[in-house]
Design an enzyme around this catalytic site. Structure first.
Site, PDB file in Angstrom:
ATOM      1  N   TYR A   1       3.002  -5.657   9.635  1.00 52.96           N
ATOM      2  CA  TYR A   1       3.224  -3.952   9.705  1.00 52.96           C
ATOM      3  C   TYR A   1       4.240  -3.648  10.569  1.00 52.96           C
ATOM      4  O   TYR A   1       4.850  -2.524   9.982  1.00 52.96           O
ATOM      5  CB  TYR A   1       1.755  -3.446  10.018  1.00 52.96           C
ATOM      6  CG  TYR A   1       0.765  -3.698   9.149  1.00 52.96           C
ATOM      7  CD1 TYR A   1       0.316  -4.838   8.589  1.00 52.96           C
ATOM      8  CD2 TYR A   1      -0.219  -2.896   8.747  1.00 52.96           C
ATOM      9  CE1 TYR A   1      -0.584  -5.310   7.782  1.00 52.96           C
ATOM     10  CE2 TYR A   1      -1.621  -2.947   7.958  1.00 52.96           C
ATOM     11  CZ  TYR A   1      -1.498  -4.382   7.495  1.00 52.96           C
ATOM     12  OH  TYR A   1      -2.800  -4.439   6.715  1.00 52.96           O
TER      13      TYR A   1
ATOM     14  N   HIS B   1       0.919  -1.093  -0.090  1.00 54.58           N
ATOM     15  CA  HIS B   1       0.016   0.013  -0.055  1.00 54.58           C
ATOM     16  C   HIS B   1       0.888   1.278  -0.044  1.00 54.58           C
ATOM     17  O   HIS B   1       0.808   2.056   0.772  1.00 54.58           O
ATOM     18  CB  HIS B   1      -0.906   0.128   1.211  1.00 54.58           C
ATOM     19  CG  HIS B   1      -2.074  -0.995   1.134  1.00 54.58           C
ATOM     20  ND1 HIS B   1      -3.283  -0.697   0.571  1.00 54.58           N
ATOM     21  CD2 HIS B   1      -2.004  -2.298   1.253  1.00 54.58           C
ATOM     22  CE1 HIS B   1      -4.053  -1.850   0.563  1.00 54.58           C
ATOM     23  NE2 HIS B   1      -3.364  -2.804   1.024  1.00 54.58           N
TER      24      HIS B   1
HETATM   25  C1  HEM Z   1      -1.627 -11.739   5.743  1.00 51.72           C
HETATM   26  C2  HEM Z   1      -2.329 -10.771   5.556  1.00 51.72           C
HETATM   27  C3  HEM Z   1      -1.879  -9.293   5.409  1.00 51.72           C
HETATM   28  C4  HEM Z   1      -0.404  -8.981   5.310  1.00 51.72           C
HETATM   29  C5  HEM Z   1       0.840  -9.542   5.369  1.00 51.72           C
HETATM   30  C6  HEM Z   1      -0.459  -7.446   5.134  1.00 51.72           C
HETATM   31  C7  HEM Z   1       0.695  -6.697   5.094  1.00 51.72           C
HETATM   32  C8  HEM Z   1       0.588  -5.157   4.938  1.00 51.72           C
HETATM   33  C9  HEM Z   1       1.845  -4.242   5.162  1.00 51.72           C
HETATM   34  C10 HEM Z   1       3.326  -4.925   5.112  1.00 51.72           C
HETATM   35  C11 HEM Z   1       1.448  -3.110   4.972  1.00 51.72           C
HETATM   36  C12 HEM Z   1       2.435  -1.786   5.104  1.00 51.72           C
HETATM   37  C13 HEM Z   1       2.357  -1.208   6.884  1.00 51.72           C
HETATM   38  C14 HEM Z   1       3.038  -0.066   6.710  1.00 51.72           C
HETATM   39  O1  HEM Z   1       4.367   0.241   6.422  1.00 51.72           O
HETATM   40  O2  HEM Z   1       2.429   0.775   7.354  1.00 51.72           O
HETATM   41  C15 HEM Z   1       0.092  -2.998   4.665  1.00 51.72           C
HETATM   42  C16 HEM Z   1      -0.987  -2.017   4.591  1.00 51.72           C
HETATM   43  C17 HEM Z   1      -2.107  -1.982   4.367  1.00 51.72           C
HETATM   44  N1  HEM Z   1      -2.980  -3.228   4.533  1.00 51.72           N
HETATM   45 FE1  HEM Z   1      -2.301  -5.034   4.710  1.00 51.72          FE
HETATM   46  N2  HEM Z   1      -1.821  -6.928   5.039  1.00 51.72           N
HETATM   47  C18 HEM Z   1      -2.583  -8.161   5.034  1.00 51.72           C
HETATM   48  C19 HEM Z   1      -3.924  -8.033   5.206  1.00 51.72           C
HETATM   49  C20 HEM Z   1      -4.728  -6.956   4.935  1.00 51.72           C
HETATM   50  C21 HEM Z   1      -6.222  -7.028   5.079  1.00 51.72           C
HETATM   51  C22 HEM Z   1      -7.007  -8.226   5.493  1.00 51.72           C
HETATM   52  C23 HEM Z   1      -6.609  -5.640   4.719  1.00 51.72           C
HETATM   53  C24 HEM Z   1      -8.011  -5.173   5.044  1.00 51.72           C
HETATM   54  C25 HEM Z   1      -8.955  -5.795   5.881  1.00 51.72           C
HETATM   55  C26 HEM Z   1      -5.334  -4.889   4.782  1.00 51.72           C
HETATM   56  C27 HEM Z   1      -5.438  -3.424   4.348  1.00 51.72           C
HETATM   57  C28 HEM Z   1      -4.367  -2.685   4.342  1.00 51.72           C
HETATM   58  C29 HEM Z   1      -4.388  -1.318   4.029  1.00 51.72           C
HETATM   59  C30 HEM Z   1      -5.374  -0.390   4.064  1.00 51.72           C
HETATM   60  C31 HEM Z   1      -2.925  -0.773   4.263  1.00 51.72           C
HETATM   61  C32 HEM Z   1      -2.672   0.581   4.298  1.00 51.72           C
HETATM   62  C33 HEM Z   1      -2.592   1.167   5.493  1.00 51.72           C
HETATM   63  C34 HEM Z   1      -1.967   2.664   5.383  1.00 51.72           C
HETATM   64  O3  HEM Z   1      -2.604   3.440   4.800  1.00 51.72           O
HETATM   65  O4  HEM Z   1      -0.934   2.812   5.924  1.00 51.72           O
HETATM   66  N3  HEM Z   1      -4.391  -5.847   4.886  1.00 51.72           N
HETATM   67  N4  HEM Z   1      -0.537  -4.408   4.644  1.00 51.72           N
END
Ligand code: HEM
Length: 309
Positions: free
Chosen positions: A298, A28
Site C-alpha cells: 500500500y 481498488h
Molecule cells: C498480497 C495481498 C494484497 C496486496 C498486494 C494488496 C494491494 C493493495 C493496494 C496496492 C491497494 C491500494 C493502496 C492505496 O493506494 O491506497 C489496495 C487497496 C485495498 N485492499 Fe488490498 N492488497 C492485498 C490484500 C488485501 C486483503 C487481504 C484485503 C482485505 C482483507 C484487502 C482489501 C483492500 C481494500 C478494501 C482496499 C481499498 C482501500 C481504500 O479504500 O483505500 N487487500 N490493496
C-alpha cells in the site's frame, strides 16, 4: 521454499494488468467516500483495551471500493467489494480496518496474489483475461480456490449497504494486563445481506453503487454491527484463506453508523492510505504473511499517487 516477491513487483504487475491513472490508487481505484461514527461496547474491554470500546462515539472516515486499477470497472463485476475504515481515536491515534465482503482471501502467500494479477492481464485479441491462463492459475494455486468458490456462489450486492465485510486476517485483541486473544471480526449490515439476480447482473448500468449509497445515507443512518469471533488455541492464525470453525464464541463489539456518502474526489477518504497495519493500543497484528505484505505494498501505491504518478 516460497518464491521471493517484493511489494514493488506486485504494484508493477497491477499497473501492467490494469493500466495507470496518474494520482490514483493502483488497486481498488473505483470507490466512494463515506463518514460517520463507531460506538463500541465497553464489555469488549474483557479482551481489548482499545479506545474503540470506550462506549464513546469515535469519528470514522470510510471508503467503499471495487478491486483492480480500472476506474471504469462495472459495478456488476463478479469480484469483491471493499470497506475501509479509519477510526479517529481521542488524542489523535488512528485505527484502520480494511476489509472485503468475502470471509476468506484468495491467497495464502503474496506469490499467489501476484500470479492472479498476472493471469488477469487482458488478452490484446479480446480485451479480456485469457480463460486458459485463469484456469491454469486456478489449477496451480489451490489457496486461491475458497474465495473463488464463495464469489461463484454469491452474486455481488445491489448496494454497498447490503454486504457484510470481513477483516479476514486473524488479529490479536490485547487487554489491560497485556494478555492477547486471537480474534477475527466482521461487520454485518442492518439493511441485510442481498445479492443481485443473474438478470440484474446483465441489465444494470456500469455505475450505480455510488449513487445508491449517497441516496441511502440521505434517507437516514446506515448501520453495521461489529461481530468478533473469539479464537481458541490451534485456530489458524497465519492463513487468511481458511475460515475458523462456525462454533467460535461470537461477541457483538459495537455499531458502525454512516451518515453521509460522497464521490471520492476531494473528500476525506481520497488521500487516506488505508494500511491495515495502522493500529492503536489494544489491537495487534499476527504474522499472517499476507497481512504483513499489504502494508509495504500500500505504501508503494500511496507514494506514487501522492507524487501524482
Ligand atoms: C498480497 C495481498 C494484497 C496486496 C498486494 C494488496 C494491494 C493493495 C493496494 C496496492 C491497494 C491500494 C493502496 C492505496 O493506494 O491506497 C489496495 C487497496 C485495498 N485492499 Fe488490498 N492488497 C492485498 C490484500 C488485501 C486483503 C487481504 C484485503 C482485505 C482483507 C484487502 C482489501 C483492500 C481494500 C478494501 C482496499 C481499498 C482501500 C481504500 O479504500 O483505500 N487487500 N490493496
Amino acid at each position: 521454499v516460497q518464491d521471493e516477491v517484493t511489494p514493488a513487483q506486485v504494484v508493477a504487475a497491477l499497473e501492467d494488468t490494469f493500466g495507470v491513472t496518474p494520482g490514483e490508487r493502483r488497486n481498488h481505484i473505483k470507490g466512494t467516500c463515506a463518514s460517520g461514527e463507531f460506538v463500541g461496547l465497553p464489555a469488549v474491554a474483557a479482551w481489548s483495551r482499545s479506545a474503540l470500546f470506550s462506549g464513546q462515539p469515535v469519528p470514522v472516515v470510510a471508503r467503499f471500493s471495487l478491486p483492480g486499477g480500472n476506474p471504469k470497472v462495472p459495478d456488476t463485476a463478479r469480484s469483491v467489494r471493499g470497506m475501509a475504515l479509519e477510526f479517529r481515536l481521542p488524542g489523535g491515534a488512528l485505527q484502520h480496518m480494511t476489509m472485503l465482503d468475502t470471509p476468506v482471501f484468495g491467497a495464502a502467500q503474496p506469490k499467489t496474489f501476484l500470479d492472479q494479477i498476472l493471469a488477469l492481464k487482458p488478452d490484446p485479441a479480446t480485451g479480456k483475461p485469457d480463460p486458459a491462463k485463469l484456469a491454469a492459475f486456478r489449477a496451480s494455486h489451490p489457496d486461491s480456490r475458497a474465495q473463488a468458490r464463495f464469489l461463484a456462489e454469491h452474486n455481488p450486492p445491489p448496494s454497498f449497504a447490503n454486504s457484510s465485510y470481513f477483516g479476514i486476517h486473524t488479529f490479536k485483541f490485547v487487554d489491560a494486563t497485556g494478555k492477547a486473544t486471537l480474534v477475527r471480526w466482521r461487520f454485518v449490515p442492518e439493511d441485510g445481506e442481498k445479492s443481485l439476480s443473474d438478470e440484474e447482473l446483465e441489465t444494470l448500468p456500469a455505475d450505480f453503487l455510488e449513487e445508491r449509497l449517497i441516496q441511502r445515507t440521505a434517507q437516514g443512518p446506515v448501520r453495521w454491527d461489529m461481530l468478533v469471533s473469539i479464537g481458541q488455541p490451534g485456530d489458524p492464525e497465519n492463513d487468511p484463506t481458511v475460515a475458523w470453525p462456525e462454533n467460535r464464541e461470537q461477541v457483538k463489539a459495537g455499531t458502525l453508523v454512516l451518515t453521509a456518502a460522497m464521490p471520492q474526489k476531494g473528500a476525506a477518504c481520497e488521500k487516506v492510505n488505508f494500511d491495515p497495519l495502522v493500529m492503536a493500543e489494544g489491537i495487534a497484528p499476527t504474522d499472517d504473511p499476507i497481512l504483513r505484505f499489504r502494508s509495504p505494498a500500500y505504501a508503494v501505491s500511496f507514494a506514487k499517487r501522492q507524487a501524482g504518478q
